[in-house]
Design a protein around this motif. Structure first.
Motif, PDB file in Angstrom:
ATOM      1  N   ALA A 288       0.841  -1.197   0.000  1.00 18.36           N
ATOM      2  CA  ALA A 288       0.000   0.000   0.000  1.00 18.36           C
ATOM      3  C   ALA A 288       0.873   1.243   0.000  1.00 18.36           C
ATOM      4  CB  ALA A 288      -0.910  -0.001   1.224  1.00 18.36           C
ATOM      5  N   ALA A 289       0.533   2.181  -0.885  1.00 14.84           N
ATOM      6  CA  ALA A 289       1.251   3.452  -1.050  1.00 14.84           C
ATOM      7  C   ALA A 289       2.613   3.276  -1.693  1.00 14.84           C
ATOM      8  CB  ALA A 289       1.383   4.206   0.268  1.00 14.84           C
TER       9      ALA A 289
ATOM     10  N   TYR B  31      -4.447   2.990  -8.838  1.00 16.39           N
ATOM     11  CA  TYR B  31      -4.334   4.257  -8.105  1.00 16.39           C
ATOM     12  C   TYR B  31      -2.989   4.453  -7.427  1.00 16.39           C
ATOM     13  CZ  TYR B  31      -9.309   4.008  -8.973  1.00 16.39           C
ATOM     14  OH  TYR B  31     -10.529   3.865  -9.591  1.00 16.39           O
ATOM     15  N   HIS B  32      -2.041   3.536  -7.657  1.00 16.94           N
ATOM     16  CA  HIS B  32      -0.667   3.687  -7.210  1.00 16.94           C
ATOM     17  C   HIS B  32       0.210   3.973  -8.429  1.00 16.94           C
ATOM     18  CE1 HIS B  32      -2.462   1.355  -3.938  1.00 16.94           C
ATOM     19  NE2 HIS B  32      -1.423   1.630  -3.169  1.00 16.94           N
TER      20      HIS B  32
ATOM     21  N   THR C 168     -13.923   7.240  -6.171  1.00 16.13           N
ATOM     22  CA  THR C 168     -13.529   5.922  -6.649  1.00 16.13           C
ATOM     23  C   THR C 168     -13.436   4.924  -5.496  1.00 16.13           C
ATOM     24  OG1 THR C 168     -11.202   6.574  -6.509  1.00 16.13           O
ATOM     25  CG2 THR C 168     -12.275   6.790  -8.647  1.00 16.13           C
ATOM     26  N   THR C 169     -13.613   3.662  -5.826  1.00 18.30           N
ATOM     27  CA  THR C 169     -13.488   2.599  -4.842  1.00 18.30           C
ATOM     28  C   THR C 169     -12.216   1.801  -5.124  1.00 18.30           C
ATOM     29  OG1 THR C 169     -14.815   1.107  -6.209  1.00 18.30           O
ATOM     30  CG2 THR C 169     -15.969   2.418  -4.540  1.00 18.30           C
ATOM     31  N   TRP C 170     -11.801   1.036  -4.142  1.00 16.03           N
ATOM     32  CA  TRP C 170     -10.625   0.175  -4.281  1.00 16.03           C
ATOM     33  C   TRP C 170     -10.971  -1.156  -3.637  1.00 16.03           C
ATOM     34  CZ3 TRP C 170      -7.220  -3.142  -2.282  1.00 16.03           C
ATOM     35  CH2 TRP C 170      -5.957  -3.267  -2.872  1.00 16.03           C
ATOM     36  N   THR C 171     -10.988  -2.214  -4.440  1.00 16.65           N
ATOM     37  CA  THR C 171     -11.301  -3.544  -3.913  1.00 16.65           C
ATOM     38  C   THR C 171     -10.267  -4.548  -4.401  1.00 16.65           C
ATOM     39  OG1 THR C 171     -12.685  -4.276  -5.766  1.00 16.65           O
ATOM     40  CG2 THR C 171     -13.762  -2.990  -4.022  1.00 16.65           C
TER      41      THR C 171
ATOM     42  N   HIS D 185      -7.619   9.775  -0.568  1.00 18.66           N
ATOM     43  CA  HIS D 185      -8.863   9.022  -0.751  1.00 18.66           C
ATOM     44  C   HIS D 185      -8.578   7.592  -1.184  1.00 18.66           C
ATOM     45  CE1 HIS D 185     -12.917   7.949  -1.995  1.00 18.66           C
ATOM     46  NE2 HIS D 185     -12.394   7.532  -3.138  1.00 18.66           N
ATOM     47  N   SER D 186      -7.714   7.432  -2.179  1.00 16.38           N
ATOM     48  CA  SER D 186      -7.418   6.092  -2.687  1.00 16.38           C
ATOM     49  C   SER D 186      -6.705   5.241  -1.643  1.00 16.38           C
ATOM     50  CB  SER D 186      -6.564   6.181  -3.955  1.00 16.38           C
ATOM     51  OG  SER D 186      -7.291   6.792  -5.007  1.00 16.38           O
TER      52      SER D 186
END
Length: 288
Positions: free
Chosen positions: A26-27, A54-55, A71-74, A194-195
């Motif tokens: 993540a990130a 989104y990364h 936006t969503t992240w799944t 947000h992401s």
């Protein structure tokens, strides 16, 4: 629609050589594996790197009329992104090969993705892809019921902006080297708050607290190599427990502890991680 950014390394190696897909945390972004990949390419393998949605450079396309703050992240989307990417890679780089021998490695969030990808492949085969092994690195274990500090705030969407900022600082500090911390900070600037929040919510939703009665854990029966750093007190106990469960369930599993490394072990000890993964891949292939 997200434009998924990926890169194939080691194209000079034969099409029949194993392909190692490496997924960042993540990130992060694909550049976090820059010191890991040389050992694999030198061994004759190919390496596939990606920026998770989104990364990095995997962002909304410019012509998309979508508010990025909605936006969503799944993980379901990420797993579909991987399958779509593999289809494109196979079509472009594997013209003479019917089946790719695939190993999947992932750090932290990437490790969760790796384990979820193995679950998906256990339920449904993918034509032209043979999943030969997985390498979770400093990873939480999805669906494993244990007590974890803090993740329920994200799972229940109760995390505040202050907690998000603390999480970002913790990710940066999880490398024990100044160079690793700077590299972590650089990649973090490419993902919006947000992401990242949505990403952490998805991770938290995969990490349940103990239930009563506890739900049994079933590991996927695929060769598994666990890599965790000695200076990461959060993931080591969880991965040790996962290792024991795999052993009990007769999974081909091994583990290695990397010394002098924090959670961002691929930045702190990248060449060492690459050498260990290369050895694991070679061992699995020698059994076939």
């Amino acid at each position: 629609m997200v434009k998924n950014h990926y890169k194939l390394l080691g194209e000079e190696n034969p099409e029949t050589s194993p392909l190692v897909l490496m997924i960042h945390g993540a990130a992060g972004d694909m550049h976090h594996y820059e010191t890991v990949t040389p050992a694999l390419i030198e061994k004759g393998y190919r390496v596939l790197l990606m920026d998770v949605r989104y990364h990095g450079l995997s962002q909304l396309q410019e012509n998309e009329n979508v508010d990025p703050e909605t936006t969503t992240w799944t993980f379901e989307d990420v797993l579909q992104d991987i399958d779509t990417m593999l289809d494109k890679v196979k079509k472009k780089y594997y013209e003479k090969t019917n089946e790719i021998t695939l190993f999947v490695a992932g750090l932290s969030m990437g490790g969760v993705t790796t384990l979820l990808y193995a679950e998906k492949r256990a339920k449904e085969e993918k034509q032209g892809i043979k999943l030969a092994g997985i390498i979770p690195i400093a990873s939480a274990i999805p669906h494993l019921e244990i007590t974890r500090e803090g993740w329920s705030f994200y799972a229940e969407r109760k995390a505040t902006l202050e907690l998000l900022e603390w999480s970002k600082s913790s990710i940066i500090a999880s490398s024990i080297t100044p160079e690793g911390q700077e590299e972590t900070r650089r990649a973090m600037q490419l993902i919006s708050n947000h992401s990242l929040y949505e990403c952490l919510v998805a991770i938290g939703s995969m990490l349940p607290n103990p239930s009563d009665p506890p739900m049994p854990y079933s590991a996927v029966n695929v060769p598994t190599f666990l890599i965790f750093p000695d200076k990461d007190p959060l993931t080591k106990p969880e991965m040790d427990l996962f290792y024991e469960l795999c052993k009990e369930q007769k999974v081909d599993v091994e583990k290695i502890v990397i010394k002098d490394a924090g959670h961002m072990v691929i930045l702190d000890q990248g060449p060492q991680v690459g050498n260990h993964i290369a050895t694991f891949v070679e061992r699995v292939l020698s059994k076939d």
